[in-house]
Design a protein around this motif. Structure first.
Motif, PDB file in Angstrom:
ATOM      1  N   LEU A 211      -1.247   4.237   0.740  1.00 51.50           N
ATOM      2  CA  LEU A 211      -0.886   4.822   2.031  1.00 51.50           C
ATOM      3  C   LEU A 211       0.221   5.834   1.777  1.00 51.50           C
ATOM      4  O   LEU A 211       1.106   5.598   0.944  1.00 51.50           O
ATOM      5  CB  LEU A 211      -0.376   3.756   3.006  1.00 51.50           C
ATOM      6  CG  LEU A 211      -1.364   2.698   3.490  1.00 51.50           C
ATOM      7  CD1 LEU A 211      -0.656   1.685   4.379  1.00 51.50           C
ATOM      8  CD2 LEU A 211      -2.528   3.323   4.238  1.00 51.50           C
TER       9      LEU A 211
ATOM     10  N   ASP B 291       0.819  -1.212   0.000  1.00 51.53           N
ATOM     11  CA  ASP B 291       0.000   0.000   0.000  1.00 51.53           C
ATOM     12  C   ASP B 291       0.853   1.263   0.000  1.00 51.53           C
ATOM     13  O   ASP B 291       0.503   2.256  -0.640  1.00 51.53           O
ATOM     14  CB  ASP B 291      -0.963  -0.008   1.189  1.00 51.53           C
ATOM     15  CG  ASP B 291      -2.134  -0.962   0.982  1.00 51.53           C
ATOM     16  OD1 ASP B 291      -2.326  -1.436  -0.154  1.00 51.53           O
ATOM     17  OD2 ASP B 291      -2.864  -1.233   1.956  1.00 51.53           O
ATOM     18  N   TYR B 292       1.972   1.240   0.707  1.00 46.36           N
ATOM     19  CA  TYR B 292       2.878   2.397   0.649  1.00 46.36           C
ATOM     20  C   TYR B 292       3.529   2.495  -0.727  1.00 46.36           C
ATOM     21  O   TYR B 292       3.656   3.582  -1.294  1.00 46.36           O
ATOM     22  CB  TYR B 292       3.957   2.319   1.731  1.00 46.36           C
ATOM     23  CG  TYR B 292       3.521   2.889   3.055  1.00 46.36           C
ATOM     24  CD1 TYR B 292       3.196   4.238   3.191  1.00 46.36           C
ATOM     25  CD2 TYR B 292       3.441   2.091   4.188  1.00 46.36           C
ATOM     26  CE1 TYR B 292       2.782   4.762   4.408  1.00 46.36           C
ATOM     27  CE2 TYR B 292       3.039   2.604   5.409  1.00 46.36           C
ATOM     28  CZ  TYR B 292       2.715   3.945   5.510  1.00 46.36           C
ATOM     29  OH  TYR B 292       2.301   4.467   6.724  1.00 46.36           O
TER      30      TYR B 292
ATOM     31  N   GLU C 112      -0.119   6.500   9.626  1.00 43.57           N
ATOM     32  CA  GLU C 112      -1.068   5.414   9.368  1.00 43.57           C
ATOM     33  C   GLU C 112      -0.613   4.087   9.976  1.00 43.57           C
ATOM     34  O   GLU C 112      -1.409   3.172  10.131  1.00 43.57           O
ATOM     35  CB  GLU C 112      -1.298   5.296   7.859  1.00 43.57           C
ATOM     36  CG  GLU C 112      -2.027   6.529   7.330  1.00 43.57           C
ATOM     37  CD  GLU C 112      -2.186   6.546   5.826  1.00 43.57           C
ATOM     38  OE1 GLU C 112      -3.333   6.404   5.361  1.00 43.57           O
ATOM     39  OE2 GLU C 112      -1.171   6.720   5.127  1.00 43.57           O
TER      40      GLU C 112
ATOM     41  N   VAL D 201      -3.824   1.317   9.911  1.00 46.52           N
ATOM     42  CA  VAL D 201      -3.792   0.168   8.994  1.00 46.52           C
ATOM     43  C   VAL D 201      -4.548  -1.024   9.565  1.00 46.52           C
ATOM     44  O   VAL D 201      -5.175  -1.787   8.817  1.00 46.52           O
ATOM     45  CB  VAL D 201      -2.342  -0.234   8.622  1.00 46.52           C
ATOM     46  CG1 VAL D 201      -1.699   0.816   7.738  1.00 46.52           C
ATOM     47  CG2 VAL D 201      -1.498  -0.511   9.865  1.00 46.52           C
TER      48      VAL D 201
ATOM     49  N   GLN E  31      -9.642   8.125  10.634  1.00 46.99           N
ATOM     50  CA  GLN E  31      -8.715   8.983   9.900  1.00 46.99           C
ATOM     51  C   GLN E  31      -8.570  10.354  10.550  1.00 46.99           C
ATOM     52  O   GLN E  31      -7.527  10.992  10.434  1.00 46.99           O
ATOM     53  CB  GLN E  31      -9.183   9.133   8.453  1.00 46.99           C
ATOM     54  CG  GLN E  31      -9.053   7.838   7.660  1.00 46.99           C
ATOM     55  CD  GLN E  31      -9.745   7.893   6.311  1.00 46.99           C
ATOM     56  OE1 GLN E  31     -10.726   8.624   6.127  1.00 46.99           O
ATOM     57  NE2 GLN E  31      -9.255   7.114   5.354  1.00 46.99           N
TER      58      GLN E  31
END
Length: 197
Positions: free
Chosen positions: A64, A58-59, A69, A89, A117
């Motif tokens: 992300l 995801d990074y 996160e 996460v 978030q």
């Protein structure tokens, strides 16, 4: 070889990219996953660091972006680093599981995710998220139980995958064949005057 999973926020300096590059230049296999390891792997993959797991992916893809996160507050070593908050996460993975299993509605998923978030990482708990996002007290109580019973520890899952990768990799250095070379800056030389070459 090196397997990088996590660091300690605020009190201990994060691992330096230059340290990773030095290891790679010396033929050390370096893996990263789960938290700080996933961040550094996404940043250093072009130089040969190997990223593992969902959080790394995801990074690397840009899904992300923020260090926060994966951030998590925890107690001291004397208390076994007891978790005091939930990293975003893990919350995202938990909400996705509950939605897929039809344990929460799409609207509830979106409300809880928005609350997660918007919450500072040290304050993010399932109890706090449910209290702020779900107005009906009975539903909030039921939902807290659902989230706790179906919680997904994505950081732990990815860390376990990293351990498997490290164990399965031969314990010897490789011959570096990168299209870059390690640059020993003046700062590096001042900190590590005896690194050779």
């Amino acid at each position: 070889m090196i397997g990088l999973v996590d660091g300690v926020y605020e009190y201990v300096p994060a691992i330096w990219h230059k340290e990773i590059l030095f290891g790679l230049a010396e033929g050390v296999h370096i893996f990263g996953a789960a938290s700080m390891g996933a961040l550094r792997a996404a940043e250093c993959a072009p130089f040969g660091m190997v990223g593992i797991g969902r959080i790394y992916e995801d990074y690397a893809s840009g899904a992300l972006e923020d260090d926060a996160e994966v951030a998590q507050s925890h107690g001291p070593a004397e208390l076994g680093f007891l978790p005091l908050s939930e990293p975003l996460v893990n919350v995202q993975a938990t909400l996705a599981r509950c939605l897929q299993a039809a344990l929460i509605t799409p609207d509830e998923h979106d409300q809880l995710l928005a609350a997660a978030q918007a919450t500072f990482f040290k304050d993010r708990t399932y109890k706090g998220l449910v209290s702020s996002a779900i107005a009906n007290r009975d539903r909030a109580t039921a939902m807290l139980a659902i989230l706790r019973e179906n919680s997904v520890n994505q950081k732990l899952r990815d860390a376990e995958m990293l351990v498997e990768a490290v164990v399965g990799t031969p314990d010897k250095r490789c011959v570096p064949q990168w299209d870059w070379s390690f640059n020993k800056t003046s700062v590096w030389e001042a900190l590590f005057p005896s690194t050779g070459n």
